[in-house]
Write a protein that holds these residues in place. Structure first.
Motif, PDB file in Angstrom:
ATOM      1  N   ALA A 174      72.132 -89.907 108.644  1.00  0.00           N
ATOM      2  CA  ALA A 174      71.747 -91.314 108.512  1.00  0.00           C
ATOM      3  C   ALA A 174      70.252 -91.483 108.262  1.00  0.00           C
ATOM      4  N   PHE A 175      69.413 -90.704 108.974  1.00  0.00           N
ATOM      5  CA  PHE A 175      67.968 -90.937 108.824  1.00  0.00           C
ATOM      6  C   PHE A 175      67.106 -89.708 109.053  1.00  0.00           C
ATOM      7  N   PHE A 176      67.577 -88.755 109.852  1.00  0.00           N
ATOM      8  CA  PHE A 176      66.658 -87.702 110.263  1.00  0.00           C
ATOM      9  C   PHE A 176      66.382 -86.671 109.177  1.00  0.00           C
ATOM     10  N   ALA A 177      67.369 -86.356 108.348  1.00  0.00           N
ATOM     11  CA  ALA A 177      67.151 -85.344 107.312  1.00  0.00           C
ATOM     12  C   ALA A 177      65.996 -85.739 106.407  1.00  0.00           C
ATOM     13  N   GLU A 178      65.969 -87.003 106.011  1.00  0.00           N
ATOM     14  CA  GLU A 178      64.892 -87.483 105.161  1.00  0.00           C
ATOM     15  C   GLU A 178      63.567 -87.489 105.922  1.00  0.00           C
ATOM     16  N   THR A 179      63.607 -87.906 107.186  1.00  0.00           N
ATOM     17  CA  THR A 179      62.394 -87.912 108.006  1.00  0.00           C
ATOM     18  C   THR A 179      61.851 -86.499 108.178  1.00  0.00           C
ATOM     19  N   TRP A 180      62.726 -85.538 108.444  1.00  0.00           N
ATOM     20  CA  TRP A 180      62.304 -84.156 108.651  1.00  0.00           C
ATOM     21  C   TRP A 180      61.710 -83.556 107.372  1.00  0.00           C
ATOM     22  N   ARG A 181      62.288 -83.891 106.218  1.00  0.00           N
ATOM     23  CA  ARG A 181      61.716 -83.401 104.961  1.00  0.00           C
ATOM     24  C   ARG A 181      60.290 -83.906 104.780  1.00  0.00           C
ATOM     25  N   ARG A 182      60.031 -85.080 105.305  1.00  0.00           N
ATOM     26  CA  ARG A 182      58.696 -85.664 105.155  1.00  0.00           C
ATOM     27  C   ARG A 182      57.686 -85.068 106.136  1.00  0.00           C
ATOM     28  N   VAL A 183      58.097 -84.837 107.373  1.00  0.00           N
ATOM     29  CA  VAL A 183      57.132 -84.426 108.397  1.00  0.00           C
ATOM     30  C   VAL A 183      57.041 -82.916 108.589  1.00  0.00           C
TER      31      VAL A 183
END
Length: 373
Positions: A174-183
């Motif tokens: 839902a949201f973490f994969a994209e967040t993790w790719r960023r950080v």
């Protein structure tokens, strides 16, 4: 909070990102946005985009990350015989979590009801009826959701473990994969940098870059974390394996977490940056914060501060204004000065004192950071 690192080889001190630990911090920020004003844009947008069904399921388990952080999110540190290092992906870390035995999983998951007090030798609520009753009683005091989760965890541990993994995988989609790719790239770069500092300049220099709240003694045997909590850990426990891991987080400030459970490798979970670099640099120790609050709490010193906040005064002037002796004024000013609350300068043959309003104004934010650290 202390970590015993006596006889720990330098090569067993590591800096490494952890996707599972970062997911726990992201979930905490979503459940406690007031703790993290610098993340308002992210928490608002992410919460608004959550599927309502997923949001409801997160409420069922939010006590795993809302007011305390369950150690299950650092499973890499609690599996005897493992590498003691985070996995490269969330799936890898969830696999490590799946490999944790039920006893350890349950004790970690029940931290929300204060069952895990980090005392070695506590009876297992999976086997001991009295321990089970205490766990459920403590959970009931925290609320019906905690009680329901705790009862399900004790009655059908395997099913809850499957349910929790599925929930975390849905968060990833839902949201973490994209967040993790960023950080993740910045976290990996930070880990490489601090590893280089450790090797070239030593542990004291590396700790200074991690947090002003960390220090090592001159002998290099004990690391101390300046937190409003007491606890000890060892990085050389033969039962679990030697090692100390520092894990960066984008979502953690103002929290500085130290995993210190018996039978687990110690972990320091540190924020990469604060919302204000100046605030982070100026934040004092817990002891200094206590001295400042105690200095200001005295009735006479509060009255003196009323004058000192408006203009500089000499000791004699303050004695005349408040009808006390000059030595009494000097004693009060000495307390304020030791707490770093006064600015003093000489005007001819007179010494004038004035309250440092910038320091006093920061006590509120320092207090909040200190109790949340």
């Amino acid at each position: 909070m202390t970590i015993d690192i006596a006889d720990l080889p330098a090569g067993r001190i590591s800096f490494s990102p952890s996707p599972l630990a970062e997911l726990s911090m992201a979930l905490h920020a979503l459940s406690q946005p007031a703790h993290h004003p610098g993340l308002t844009s992210w928490t608002t947008a992410t919460s608004a985009a959550l599927d309502p069904c997923l949001a409801d399921r997160l409420l069922e388990a939010e006590f795993l990350w809302r007011s305390s952080f369950s150690d299950i999110f650092m499973a890499f540190a609690g599996v005897p015989g493992g590498t003691g290092l985070p996995g490269a992906t969330l799936a890898e870390e969830l696999d490590v979590l799946d490999g944790m035995d039920d006893e350890r999983f349950v004790m970690s998951a029940l931290e929300h009801c204060s069952l895990a007090r980090y005392d070695a030798g506590l009876p297992s609520p999976l086997k001991d009826p009295a321990a089970r009753a205490r766990a459920l009683e403590a959970a009931a005091a925290r609320g019906p959701r905690q009680l329901d989760f705790s009862a399900r965890l004790l009655d059908d541990t395997a099913a809850v473990r499957v349910w929790l993994r599925r929930l975390l995988e849905e968060c990833d989609a839902a949201f973490f994969a994209e967040t993790w790719r960023r950080v993740q790239p910045q976290q990996a770069a930070d880990a490489r940098h601090k590893t280089l500092v450790l090797h070239r300049k030593g542990l004291a220099a590396a700790l200074k870059e991690v947090s002003a709240a960390l220090r090592v003694d001159e002998a290099g045997t004990v690391i101390t974390a300046d937190k409003m909590v007491n606890g000890t850990a060892t990085a050389t426990d033969p039962a679990v394996g030697e090692g100390l891991v520092f894990v960066p987080t984008h979502f953690g400030w103002p929290h500085l977490l130290v995993l210190h459970a018996p039978g687990w490798r110690p972990v320091v979970h540190y924020p990469l940056a604060s919302p204000s670099a100046e605030l982070a640099a100026g934040a004092g120790s817990v002891d200094l914060l206590q001295r400042r609050m105690e200095a200001l709490a005295h009735p006479m010193r509060m009255r003196l501060c009323r004058s000192l906040a408006r203009a500089p005064y000499t000791t004699g002037e303050l004695a005349n204004v408040y009808g006390i002796t000059a030595p009494e004024v000097s004693r009060h000013l000495s307390v304020l000065k030791k707490a770093g609350l006064l600015r003093t300068h000489r005007q001819g043959r007179y010494v004038q004192h004035q309250l440092d309003l910038s320091i006093v104004a920061r006590i509120g934010s320092d207090f909040i950071e200190g109790i949340l650290r």
